[in-house]
Design an enzyme around this catalytic site. Structure first.
Site, PDB file in Angstrom:
ATOM      1  N   LYS A   1       0.807  -1.227   0.000  1.00  0.00           N
ATOM      2  CA  LYS A   1       0.000   0.000   0.000  1.00  0.00           C
ATOM      3  C   LYS A   1       0.837   1.274   0.000  1.00  0.00           C
ATOM      4  O   LYS A   1       0.446   2.269  -0.618  1.00  0.00           O
ATOM      5  CB  LYS A   1      -0.969  -0.002   1.183  1.00  0.00           C
TER       6      LYS A   1
ATOM      7  N   ARG B   1      -6.898  -7.873 -10.835  1.00  0.00           N
ATOM      8  CA  ARG B   1      -7.584  -9.118 -11.214  1.00  0.00           C
ATOM      9  C   ARG B   1      -8.944  -8.783 -11.816  1.00  0.00           C
ATOM     10  O   ARG B   1      -9.379  -7.634 -11.765  1.00  0.00           O
ATOM     11  CB  ARG B   1      -7.812  -9.969  -9.957  1.00  0.00           C
TER      12      ARG B   1
ATOM     13  N   GLU C   1      -2.872   7.830   7.791  1.00  0.00           N
ATOM     14  CA  GLU C   1      -3.504   8.829   6.928  1.00  0.00           C
ATOM     15  C   GLU C   1      -4.761   9.375   7.577  1.00  0.00           C
ATOM     16  O   GLU C   1      -5.251   8.832   8.569  1.00  0.00           O
ATOM     17  CB  GLU C   1      -3.768   8.282   5.501  1.00  0.00           C
TER      18      GLU C   1
ATOM     19  N   HIS D   1     -15.847  -5.969   5.110  1.00  0.00           N
ATOM     20  CA  HIS D   1     -15.040  -5.917   3.888  1.00  0.00           C
ATOM     21  C   HIS D   1     -15.408  -6.983   2.863  1.00  0.00           C
ATOM     22  O   HIS D   1     -14.661  -7.241   1.930  1.00  0.00           O
ATOM     23  CB  HIS D   1     -13.548  -5.938   4.233  1.00  0.00           C
TER      24      HIS D   1
HETATM   25  C1  MV4 Z   1      -9.983   3.991   4.686  1.00  0.00           C
HETATM   26  C2  MV4 Z   1     -11.247   4.407   5.155  1.00  0.00           C
HETATM   27  C3  MV4 Z   1     -11.367   5.711   5.562  1.00  0.00           C
HETATM   28  N1  MV4 Z   1     -10.308   6.540   5.526  1.00  0.00           N
HETATM   29  N2  MV4 Z   1      -8.959   4.859   4.652  1.00  0.00           N
HETATM   30  C4  MV4 Z   1     -11.067  -0.617   4.223  1.00  0.00           C
HETATM   31  C5  MV4 Z   1     -10.335  -1.729   3.580  1.00  0.00           C
HETATM   32  C6  MV4 Z   1      -9.103  -1.171   3.036  1.00  0.00           C
HETATM   33  N3  MV4 Z   1      -8.993  -1.608   1.684  1.00  0.00           N
HETATM   34  C7  MV4 Z   1      -9.210   0.304   3.166  1.00  0.00           C
HETATM   35  N4  MV4 Z   1     -10.413   0.576   3.893  1.00  0.00           N
HETATM   36  C8  MV4 Z   1     -10.755   1.822   4.294  1.00  0.00           C
HETATM   37  N5  MV4 Z   1      -9.762   2.744   4.262  1.00  0.00           N
HETATM   38  C9  MV4 Z   1      -9.125   6.103   5.084  1.00  0.00           C
HETATM   39  N6  MV4 Z   1      -8.088   6.955   5.059  1.00  0.00           N
HETATM   40  C10 MV4 Z   1     -12.287   3.471   5.156  1.00  0.00           C
HETATM   41  C11 MV4 Z   1     -12.042   2.169   4.747  1.00  0.00           C
HETATM   42  C12 MV4 Z   1     -13.167   1.284   4.800  1.00  0.00           C
HETATM   43  C13 MV4 Z   1     -13.738   0.761   3.634  1.00  0.00           C
HETATM   44  C14 MV4 Z   1     -13.244   1.043   2.373  1.00  0.00           C
HETATM   45  C15 MV4 Z   1     -13.820   0.517   1.235  1.00  0.00           C
HETATM   46  C16 MV4 Z   1     -14.919  -0.325   1.354  1.00  0.00           C
HETATM   47  C17 MV4 Z   1     -15.413  -0.630   2.579  1.00  0.00           C
HETATM   48  C18 MV4 Z   1     -14.834  -0.101   3.735  1.00  0.00           C
HETATM   49  C19 MV4 Z   1     -15.359  -0.419   4.971  1.00  0.00           C
HETATM   50  C20 MV4 Z   1     -14.808   0.092   6.098  1.00  0.00           C
HETATM   51  C21 MV4 Z   1     -13.693   0.922   6.012  1.00  0.00           C
END
Ligand code: MV4
Length: 497
Positions: A117, A292, A201, A236
């Site tokens: 990441k 993918r 972040e 997720h």
């Molecule tokens: C975040 C966020 C809010 N702010 N980053 C969740 C999984 C990972 N791929 C990154 N995720 C998130 N990152 C910041 N700076 C909220 C999430 C997140 C989320 C993102 C996409 C789809 C579903 C989610 C569910 C909870 C939190």
């Protein structure tokens, strides 16, 4: 075009890939574990080879065994990994290269850099794609972390660089929690990924998850194939996706699509891929890139009339994209419901078992990508998704009306499924208004559960009538038996906790 392709996957996605192969006159090779001897997909292939032991690490994740089949018995020129299992495993790419087999997907180098990441975020920032403010590198020094968090402003989020799928992430609302969050994320990351690097972040509260489909060939052509909204998720795991996003406008699509293309071009991406964004308050930020074909790819196919899997096969065999950006037109709206063998009233506990009654939906605007059939036993070894129900409408309301109708036609007896959950969402006012965010299911959980119970009461009589049709010898279960059985598992689940 290839003569023969090995599909290193199972279930509905294996069938989906074999369908593309068949249309392109490509022979397909299936592999199957002992738990998949009776699975539907093995019958769609031209050839099938046994993997033996059903445990994922010994079967669908066993690169050596799969390479052996591809080279020796199968004689395949290319391997399609689908999603999950080996889909984002750069070792498979290396093994393929060594053995002169084409991997249908991007290069191993791209998979690796997008899997980290911190690396992917740095690359995207350089490419000029908006990223979320925070640390450029991994944080090790606590005093420095406190200063950075202060300057970003709380809440912040601590993330594992090697993380994904929501593992290794902690939200921090005030300075007091920061040190503990860093330490715990480091420890989770080290255990899960063997890499304790974390970064910080700004935390974006209740964003939308909007992603862009990308296609890129080896001749320098990169296009976006519009957007998908994937905010309806739980832990997720996406549950419902739609295309386009309810908030999408021509202008926003052009802007975000341009960013997605920039992202892909900057890393010389090839094949199908997805650029994920968080969207909040009119702003969007790069989140991750998925290297993918994704579970939810059909909704994009439905609104654009582009067969993404066939494009993947064409790209991998060295052909140019069949479409340019101006050929990509969004037509109407599509919704996908993931049908999982899970009990939505028992915290979505997996519910494998035998399907004792099955009637699939059809009619106008309905697509069902399924890996199951009547009398099939869903194995315990793999994920619980058994099919994807996709509907199309000339607008969002029609797509949803068709989904409601198709869900009511869909009968699966013997195992509990997420169908009642989807029925509840399809009549949820927040969903209907298009006001979605990533915490939707958690926030409205109580109301959704009440609606599920109500729906099941309403439908019990009809489902029991169906049951007597499927099993004419058996006595029709008492009214509310179906509801009772869902609720009982819910109760047991509570007791276990
Ligand atoms: C975040 C966020 C809010 N702010 N980053 C969740 C999984 C990972 N791929 C990154 N995720 C998130 N990152 C910041 N700076 C909220 C999430 C997140 C989320 C993102 C996409 C789809 C579903 C989610 C569910 C909870 C939190």
């Amino acid at each position: 075009m290839f003569d023969k392709v090995l599909i290193a996957n199972r279930g509905e996605i294996a069938i989906r890939i074999m369908r593309a192969c068949r249309e392109l006159d490509v022979k397909s090779v299936a592999i199957y574990s002992d738990a998949d001897k009776t699975s539907l997909y093995t019958n769609y292939a031209d050839e099938r080879y046994a993997l033996g032991n059903p445990s994922p690490s010994k079967s669908y994740l066993n690169i050596d065994k799969i390479m052996d089949i591809a080279i020796e018995s199968g004689g395949a020129e290319a391997i399609h990994p689908g999603y999950g299992f080996l889909a984002e495993n750069s070792e498979l790419g290396k093994q393929c290269e060594k053995n002169g087999i084409t991997l249908i997907g991007p290069s191993g180098k791209v998979i690796e850099s997008m899997g980290d990441k911190i690396t992917s975020k740095k690359l995207m920032k350089k490419a000029g794609v908006p990223v979320i403010g925070g640390t450029e590198n991994g944080v090790t020094d606590i005093d420095e972390a406190v200063k950075i968090a202060e300057s970003i402003g709380y809440p912040v989020i601590v993330k594992a660089s090697a993380g994904g799928g929501g593992i290794g992430m902690r939200t921090v609302y005030e300075e007091d929690e920061l040190v503990r969050a860093i330490e715990s994320t480091q420890s989770v990351a080290s255990t899960n990924f063997g890499d304790s690097t974390v970064f910080i972040e700004k935390y974006i509260e209740k964003p939308r998850h909007i992603e862009f489909q990308i296609l890129a060939d080896d001749h320098g052509n990169t296009i976006h194939v519009a957007d998908r909204e994937c905010s309806i998720q739980r832990r997720h795991q996406k549950l419902i996706e739609e295309a386009p996003s309810p908030i999408m406008t021509e202008e926003l699509r052009e802007k975000m699509g341009e960013s997605a293309i920039k992202a892909a071009e900057y890393i010389n991406y090839t094949s199908a891929g997805t650029v994920e964004f968080l969207y909040s308050g009119g702003e969007y930020y790069f989140l991750e890139m998925n290297t993918r074909i994704q579970v939810e790819h059909p909704i994009t196919e439905i609104i654009t009339n582009i067969d993404l899997v066939k494009e993947q096969l064409k790209i991998a065999s060295g052909k140019e994209l069949s479409y340019s950006q101006k050929d990509v037109k969004v037509n109407g709206h599509a919704v996908e419901c993931r049908i999982n063998a899970e009990n939505p009233l028992a915290d979505f506990a997996p519910n494998p078992g035998k399907i004792t009654g099955y009637r699939s939906p059809g009619g106008p605007g309905v697509r069902l990508d399924s890996g199951v059939y009547m009398n099939y036993s869903i194995p315990t070894f793999y994920d619980s998704m058994i099919s994807k129900l996709i509907t199309w409408g000339s607008n969002r309301n029609e797509a949803i009306a068709r989904m409601k109708r198709a869900l009511s036609e869909y009968i699966i007896l013997g195992v509990k499924t997420t169908i009642p959950f989807h029925k509840a969402i399809m009549r949820n006012n927040h969903f209907l208004s298009g006001d979605l965010h990533t915490h939707f299911v958690d926030d409205y959980r109580k109301g959704i559960d009440d609606d599920i119970r109500e729906i099941m009461e309403e439908e019990t009589e009809r489902i029991n009538r169906m049951r007597s049709t499927f099993m004419p010898g058996k006595k029709v279960a008492a009214i509310s038996a179906a509801v009772g059985s869902y609720l009982n598992t819910a109760k047991n689940q509570q007791i276990k906790k």
